[in-house]
Design a protein around this motif. Structure first.
Motif, PDB file in Angstrom:
ATOM      1  N   MET A   1     106.149 -11.838  70.961  1.00  0.00           N
ATOM      2  CA  MET A   1     105.713 -11.483  72.049  1.00  0.00           C
ATOM      3  C   MET A   1     106.159 -12.358  73.301  1.00  0.00           C
ATOM      4  SD  MET A   1     102.264  -9.609  73.063  1.00  0.00           S
ATOM      5  CE  MET A   1     102.885  -7.904  72.567  1.00  0.00           C
ATOM      6  N   ASN A   2     106.610 -12.061  74.174  1.00  0.00           N
ATOM      7  CA  ASN A   2     106.818 -12.648  75.124  1.00  0.00           C
ATOM      8  C   ASN A   2     105.734 -13.196  76.097  1.00  0.00           C
ATOM      9  OD1 ASN A   2     109.631 -13.020  74.796  1.00  0.00           O
ATOM     10  ND2 ASN A   2     110.240 -11.091  75.946  1.00  0.00           N
ATOM     11  N   PHE A   3     105.314 -14.385  76.559  1.00  0.00           N
ATOM     12  CA  PHE A   3     104.531 -14.977  77.511  1.00  0.00           C
ATOM     13  C   PHE A   3     105.108 -15.558  78.364  1.00  0.00           C
ATOM     14  CE2 PHE A   3     102.719 -15.346  72.796  1.00  0.00           C
ATOM     15  CZ  PHE A   3     101.419 -14.396  72.814  1.00  0.00           C
ATOM     16  N   PRO A   4     104.325 -15.455  79.753  1.00  0.00           N
ATOM     17  CA  PRO A   4     104.731 -16.435  80.694  1.00  0.00           C
ATOM     18  C   PRO A   4     104.453 -17.989  80.525  1.00  0.00           C
ATOM     19  CG  PRO A   4     102.494 -15.310  81.057  1.00  0.00           C
ATOM     20  CD  PRO A   4     102.952 -14.644  79.835  1.00  0.00           C
ATOM     21  N   GLU A   5     105.031 -18.669  80.912  1.00  0.00           N
ATOM     22  CA  GLU A   5     104.928 -20.035  80.850  1.00  0.00           C
ATOM     23  C   GLU A   5     103.395 -20.634  81.083  1.00  0.00           C
ATOM     24  OE1 GLU A   5     106.781 -22.947  79.707  1.00  0.00           O
ATOM     25  OE2 GLU A   5     108.087 -21.162  79.189  1.00  0.00           O
ATOM     26  N   LEU A   6     102.865 -20.920  79.986  1.00  0.00           N
ATOM     27  CA  LEU A   6     101.235 -21.256  79.921  1.00  0.00           C
ATOM     28  C   LEU A   6     101.181 -22.873  79.511  1.00  0.00           C
ATOM     29  CD1 LEU A   6      99.894 -18.132  78.477  1.00  0.00           C
ATOM     30  CD2 LEU A   6      99.921 -18.530  80.786  1.00  0.00           C
ATOM     31  N   ASP A   7     100.497 -23.592  80.425  1.00  0.00           N
ATOM     32  CA  ASP A   7     100.172 -24.833  79.985  1.00  0.00           C
ATOM     33  C   ASP A   7      98.720 -24.900  79.157  1.00  0.00           C
ATOM     34  OD1 ASP A   7      97.843 -24.766  81.508  1.00  0.00           O
ATOM     35  OD2 ASP A   7      98.635 -25.756  83.220  1.00  0.00           O
ATOM     36  N   THR A   8      98.484 -25.804  78.452  1.00  0.00           N
ATOM     37  CA  THR A   8      97.330 -25.964  77.627  1.00  0.00           C
ATOM     38  C   THR A   8      96.225 -25.725  77.915  1.00  0.00           C
ATOM     39  OG1 THR A   8      98.846 -28.087  76.214  1.00  0.00           O
ATOM     40  CG2 THR A   8      96.405 -27.477  75.877  1.00  0.00           C
ATOM     41  N   GLU A   9      95.810 -26.255  79.400  1.00  0.00           N
ATOM     42  CA  GLU A   9      94.596 -25.894  80.018  1.00  0.00           C
ATOM     43  C   GLU A   9      94.434 -24.439  80.039  1.00  0.00           C
ATOM     44  OE1 GLU A   9      92.688 -26.742  84.468  1.00  0.00           O
ATOM     45  OE2 GLU A   9      93.520 -28.612  83.398  1.00  0.00           O
ATOM     46  N   THR A  10      95.334 -23.532  80.603  1.00  0.00           N
ATOM     47  CA  THR A  10      95.577 -22.307  80.983  1.00  0.00           C
ATOM     48  C   THR A  10      95.291 -21.493  79.430  1.00  0.00           C
ATOM     49  OG1 THR A  10      96.959 -22.608  82.674  1.00  0.00           O
ATOM     50  CG2 THR A  10      96.939 -20.311  81.616  1.00  0.00           C
ATOM     51  N   ILE A  11      95.992 -22.033  78.391  1.00  0.00           N
ATOM     52  CA  ILE A  11      95.909 -21.395  77.215  1.00  0.00           C
ATOM     53  C   ILE A  11      94.334 -21.578  76.587  1.00  0.00           C
ATOM     54  CG2 ILE A  11      96.320 -21.342  74.808  1.00  0.00           C
ATOM     55  CD1 ILE A  11      99.288 -21.926  75.746  1.00  0.00           C
TER      56      ILE A  11
ATOM     57  N   GLU B   1      90.526  -6.828  81.308  1.00  0.00           N
ATOM     58  CA  GLU B   1      91.089  -6.728  82.682  1.00  0.00           C
ATOM     59  C   GLU B   1      91.047  -8.017  83.467  1.00  0.00           C
ATOM     60  OE1 GLU B   1      90.035  -2.675  81.198  1.00  0.00           O
ATOM     61  OE2 GLU B   1      89.019  -4.719  81.238  1.00  0.00           O
ATOM     62  N   ALA B   2      89.919  -8.699  83.460  1.00  0.00           N
ATOM     63  CA  ALA B   2      89.715  -9.883  84.035  1.00  0.00           C
ATOM     64  C   ALA B   2      90.706 -11.056  83.740  1.00  0.00           C
ATOM     65  CB  ALA B   2      88.245 -10.469  83.968  1.00  0.00           C
ATOM     66  N   ILE B   3      91.015 -11.012  82.470  1.00  0.00           N
ATOM     67  CA  ILE B   3      91.943 -12.092  82.052  1.00  0.00           C
ATOM     68  C   ILE B   3      93.388 -11.501  82.710  1.00  0.00           C
ATOM     69  CG2 ILE B   3      93.581 -12.725  79.989  1.00  0.00           C
ATOM     70  CD1 ILE B   3      90.744 -12.415  78.656  1.00  0.00           C
ATOM     71  N   GLU B   4      93.723 -10.059  82.671  1.00  0.00           N
ATOM     72  CA  GLU B   4      95.004  -9.628  83.215  1.00  0.00           C
ATOM     73  C   GLU B   4      95.054  -9.847  84.644  1.00  0.00           C
ATOM     74  OE1 GLU B   4      97.401  -5.691  83.788  1.00  0.00           O
ATOM     75  OE2 GLU B   4      95.533  -5.249  82.598  1.00  0.00           O
ATOM     76  N   ARG B   5      94.059  -9.825  85.588  1.00  0.00           N
ATOM     77  CA  ARG B   5      93.811 -10.182  86.732  1.00  0.00           C
ATOM     78  C   ARG B   5      94.137 -11.507  87.176  1.00  0.00           C
ATOM     79  NH1 ARG B   5      89.958  -6.885  88.585  1.00  0.00           N
ATOM     80  NH2 ARG B   5      88.361  -8.140  87.643  1.00  0.00           N
ATOM     81  N   GLN B   6      93.519 -12.468  86.532  1.00  0.00           N
ATOM     82  CA  GLN B   6      93.547 -13.929  86.592  1.00  0.00           C
ATOM     83  C   GLN B   6      94.909 -14.408  86.142  1.00  0.00           C
ATOM     84  OE1 GLN B   6      90.009 -15.935  85.889  1.00  0.00           O
ATOM     85  NE2 GLN B   6      90.872 -17.965  86.325  1.00  0.00           N
ATOM     86  N   PHE B   7      95.316 -14.081  84.966  1.00  0.00           N
ATOM     87  CA  PHE B   7      96.568 -14.719  84.270  1.00  0.00           C
ATOM     88  C   PHE B   7      97.859 -13.939  84.236  1.00  0.00           C
ATOM     89  CE2 PHE B   7      92.635 -16.953  82.752  1.00  0.00           C
ATOM     90  CZ  PHE B   7      92.991 -17.964  83.423  1.00  0.00           C
ATOM     91  N   GLY B   8      97.723 -12.431  84.107  1.00  0.00           N
ATOM     92  CA  GLY B   8      98.720 -11.620  84.060  1.00  0.00           C
ATOM     93  C   GLY B   8      99.041 -11.162  82.829  1.00  0.00           C
ATOM     94  N   LEU B   9      98.003 -11.254  82.024  1.00  0.00           N
ATOM     95  CA  LEU B   9      98.310 -11.068  80.381  1.00  0.00           C
ATOM     96  C   LEU B   9      97.829  -9.766  80.166  1.00  0.00           C
ATOM     97  CD1 LEU B   9      97.720 -14.478  78.727  1.00  0.00           C
ATOM     98  CD2 LEU B   9     100.074 -13.524  79.185  1.00  0.00           C
TER      99      LEU B   9
ATOM    100  N   VAL C   1      97.066 -10.856  75.091  1.00  0.00           N
ATOM    101  CA  VAL C   1      95.806 -11.686  74.700  1.00  0.00           C
ATOM    102  C   VAL C   1      95.590 -11.656  73.328  1.00  0.00           C
ATOM    103  CG1 VAL C   1      93.473 -12.040  75.021  1.00  0.00           C
ATOM    104  CG2 VAL C   1      94.844 -11.400  77.151  1.00  0.00           C
ATOM    105  N   ILE C   2      95.850 -10.658  72.629  1.00  0.00           N
ATOM    106  CA  ILE C   2      95.523 -10.574  71.191  1.00  0.00           C
ATOM    107  C   ILE C   2      96.466 -11.270  70.433  1.00  0.00           C
ATOM    108  CG2 ILE C   2      95.619  -8.970  69.158  1.00  0.00           C
ATOM    109  CD1 ILE C   2      94.433  -6.915  71.125  1.00  0.00           C
ATOM    110  N   ALA C   3      97.889 -11.218  70.713  1.00  0.00           N
ATOM    111  CA  ALA C   3      98.946 -12.038  70.093  1.00  0.00           C
ATOM    112  C   ALA C   3      98.836 -13.706  70.610  1.00  0.00           C
ATOM    113  CB  ALA C   3     100.242 -11.544  70.865  1.00  0.00           C
ATOM    114  N   LEU C   4      98.332 -13.708  71.573  1.00  0.00           N
ATOM    115  CA  LEU C   4      98.037 -15.282  71.955  1.00  0.00           C
ATOM    116  C   LEU C   4      96.913 -15.847  71.167  1.00  0.00           C
ATOM    117  CD1 LEU C   4      98.750 -17.590  73.770  1.00  0.00           C
ATOM    118  CD2 LEU C   4      96.909 -17.107  75.404  1.00  0.00           C
ATOM    119  N   MET C   5      95.946 -14.898  70.805  1.00  0.00           N
ATOM    120  CA  MET C   5      94.698 -15.256  70.138  1.00  0.00           C
ATOM    121  C   MET C   5      95.226 -15.505  68.608  1.00  0.00           C
ATOM    122  SD  MET C   5      91.943 -15.617  71.886  1.00  0.00           S
ATOM    123  CE  MET C   5      90.411 -15.418  70.969  1.00  0.00           C
TER     124      MET C   5
END
Length: 85
Positions: free
Chosen positions: A1-11, A26-34, A39-43
């Motif tokens: 899955m494609n993610f935007p460039e995320l630094d360690t602190e953001t992750i 929805e709050a995560i989407e609003r703040q980080f665009g995911l 988010v599930i794939a990142l987790m």
């Protein structure tokens, strides 16, 4: 899955928000665009398999993780680290 460039602190912040029961996707989407799927794939990518499985069981069907399913609208605490209205 494609993610935007995320630094360690953001992750780390995204993982923290996803673990919080009262922080909706929805709050995560609003703040980080995911999106929720991202988010599930990142987790899945960032966590140990057993921790991810435990998290998925806990948040699956949890009303507080989705704004549309919440019984309350206002009057709840929101972290100062959280952007948006």
């Amino acid at each position: 899955m494609n993610f935007p460039e995320l630094d360690t602190e953001t992750i780390d912040r995204i993982l923290e928000m996803a673990w919080e029961d009262r922080t909706p996707f929805e709050a995560i989407e609003r703040q980080f665009g995911l999106l929720e799927k991202q988010v599930i794939a990142l987790m899945r990518r960032e966590m140990q398999a057993s921790s991810f499985k435990m998290w998925r069981q806990r948040v699956s069907g949890r009303q507080t993780k989705h704004l549309k399913e919440r019984e309350f609208v206002a009057g709840r605490f929101r972290s100062q680290n959280q952007k948006g209205s």
